[in-house]
Design an enzyme around this catalytic site. Sequence first.
Site, PDB file in Angstrom:
ATOM      1  N   TYR A  28      32.413  14.001  14.947  1.00 23.65           N
ATOM      2  CA  TYR A  28      32.674  12.663  14.598  1.00 23.65           C
ATOM      3  C   TYR A  28      34.058  12.548  13.551  1.00 23.65           C
ATOM      4  CZ  TYR A  28      30.345  13.350  10.143  1.00 23.65           C
ATOM      5  OH  TYR A  28      29.970  14.018   8.986  1.00 23.65           O
ATOM      6  N   PHE A  38      36.701   8.426   5.754  1.00 22.55           N
ATOM      7  CA  PHE A  38      35.667   8.967   4.652  1.00 22.55           C
ATOM      8  C   PHE A  38      35.016  10.352   4.935  1.00 22.55           C
ATOM      9  CE2 PHE A  38      32.962   5.891   6.882  1.00 22.55           C
ATOM     10  CZ  PHE A  38      31.906   6.460   7.145  1.00 22.55           C
ATOM     11  N   ASP A  39      35.109  10.688   6.043  1.00 21.33           N
ATOM     12  CA  ASP A  39      34.353  11.957   6.644  1.00 21.33           C
ATOM     13  C   ASP A  39      34.789  12.261   8.124  1.00 21.33           C
ATOM     14  OD1 ASP A  39      32.663  14.174   6.440  1.00 21.33           O
ATOM     15  OD2 ASP A  39      30.746  12.676   6.924  1.00 21.33           O
ATOM     16  N   ILE A  58      21.288   7.690   9.706  1.00 22.28           N
ATOM     17  CA  ILE A  58      21.232   6.207   9.359  1.00 22.28           C
ATOM     18  C   ILE A  58      20.925   5.611  10.871  1.00 22.28           C
ATOM     19  CG2 ILE A  58      23.107   6.120   7.575  1.00 22.28           C
ATOM     20  CD1 ILE A  58      25.009   5.276   9.610  1.00 22.28           C
ATOM     21  N   TYR A  84      24.251   2.326   5.036  1.00 25.53           N
ATOM     22  CA  TYR A  84      23.795   2.468   3.559  1.00 25.53           C
ATOM     23  C   TYR A  84      23.580   1.282   2.781  1.00 25.53           C
ATOM     24  CZ  TYR A  84      25.068   7.303   4.772  1.00 25.53           C
ATOM     25  OH  TYR A  84      25.182   8.594   5.599  1.00 25.53           O
ATOM     26  N   PHE A 101      32.673   4.938  13.552  1.00 16.99           N
ATOM     27  CA  PHE A 101      32.491   6.232  13.709  1.00 16.99           C
ATOM     28  C   PHE A 101      33.288   6.354  15.116  1.00 16.99           C
ATOM     29  CE2 PHE A 101      29.040   6.043  10.642  1.00 16.99           C
ATOM     30  CZ  PHE A 101      29.269   7.077   9.930  1.00 16.99           C
TER      31      PHE A 101
END
Length: 539
Positions: A28, A38-39, A58, A84, A101
């Site tokens: 992902y 961010f990731d 999540i 979140y 994502f």
Amino acid sequence: GELGIERRFVPESCPRAVRPGDFVRYHYLGAFPDGTRFDSSYDRGSTFNVFVGRGQLIAGMDQALVGMCVNERRLVKIPPKLAYGSEGVPGVIPPNAVLHFDVLLIDLWNSEDEVQVQTYFKPDKCPRTVQVSDFVRYHYNGTFLDGTLFDSSHNRMRTYDTYVGIGWLIPGMDQGLLGMCVGEKRIITIPPFLAYGEDGDGKDIPGQASLVFDVVLLDLHNPKDGIAIENQLVPESCERRSQTGDFLRYHYNGTLLDGTLFDSSYSRNRTYDTYVGKGYVIAGMDEGLLGVCTGEKRRIIIPPHLGYGEEGRGKIPGSAVLVFDIHVVDFHNPSDSVSITVHYKPSNCTVLSKKGDYLKYHYNASLLDGTLLDSTHSLGKTYNIVLGSGQVVLGMDMGLQDMCVGERRTVVIPPHLGYGEDGVEGEVPGSAVLVFDIELLELVSGLPEGYMFVWNGEVSPNLFEEIDHNHDGEVLLEEFSEYIQTQVDTGKGKLAPGFDFEKIVKNMFTNQDRDGNGKVTAEEFKLKDQEAKEEHDEL
């Protein structure tokens, strides 16, 4: 906001979709709506591995993965309430953030899964299938569920060889090979807990990976196997079967179980010749050639422990089962003598052939398989010999004994009494058994053993004077020859039949000419009965 799912790419085949409770591996990219990343799992070089629907993710992701197929790509928009929330993740995710994502599903399994087997080719004949403790040789391509190749025996150009069901393989493979037959092709899909588990193999296979093996089985045997004999074609008349110590001549094609030809005597255009049961050939052949008839065909299947073992040899791979289709051309035993079968004997059969007789006969010569070698009939004239004088092979000298004119017989001659290991170039193969059909047409009785000439009546007391034509006290070869000729012509004397006249006379003369000066004197001369007996070998 609601959960947004865009199916960017869906593969054509989707045998299985994610359900809650499944375990997935996926890649992902995580970004904010403005595109700031961010990731990313790609940066870590490994997939994200997790159970779906167990609260390990999540909530939005737990939902977004459901229904995905392997190799499917989804763009997922997750509102903060399913991510979140108002808290965020300090330093990473701000409060109330919408998350995007880009997800690619790599792998999918469930802890309830079993090994899956899909056979896509099965040969017509399947005499035997893989059982526990069998030894197999197979080729495979190993891929992950997404189709990425991680290993292939084809690339190494050699089969994978192993026992099945005794723990040499991963459990899923031990199970997935069972019931396969040689030539079968199947796809074996194995969940990680029956493969390399959580840790992978430390090399090419990551943890928690499902494996897909595309397998073709080439070979199969069990260490307990003996040889198998199939497809026997036995000639109707079989008077004798091969035994230990016999010498065999046979043709063969040698193949592997998958049909690959590794050797053929036919291609060399000559038989393979060997003793049987004596360890000159592989153990399985030594056994498989016992009890055969001349002319028999059979298939001998030999497991590797009775063949070329784990090492193999030449074109034969290690641990290979061998299939020999053989055709027995002939066999004999070194202790065999000549065998004689009389087909016809005239009612008047008193005069029997003996050593020294001059014989005229017809024959057909053939091999045991019926191949005709030679025939006097085709030449239109008889074959003529002096019996027992080495003018024919030893077996023939034996086979023509005690025969009367008009008699017909078949004489079978083993090679040690025939043309031996070498045979006759271009005519008689080496170590061949010969079959002669013989008919005796004429017999001229020979002289007693060792005699070249005998008198039919009394011997003249003045022999020397009679021979010495010009009375000069010495006899030359010419005079001697003329005299003997006269004796034979007038019926007073007789020469050994079947030999050259000049040769015999010269021999007799030389025996008389004791000092070898080419003349015989009265002192040298003794043509008495005891002196007429010559050593026969001189001819």
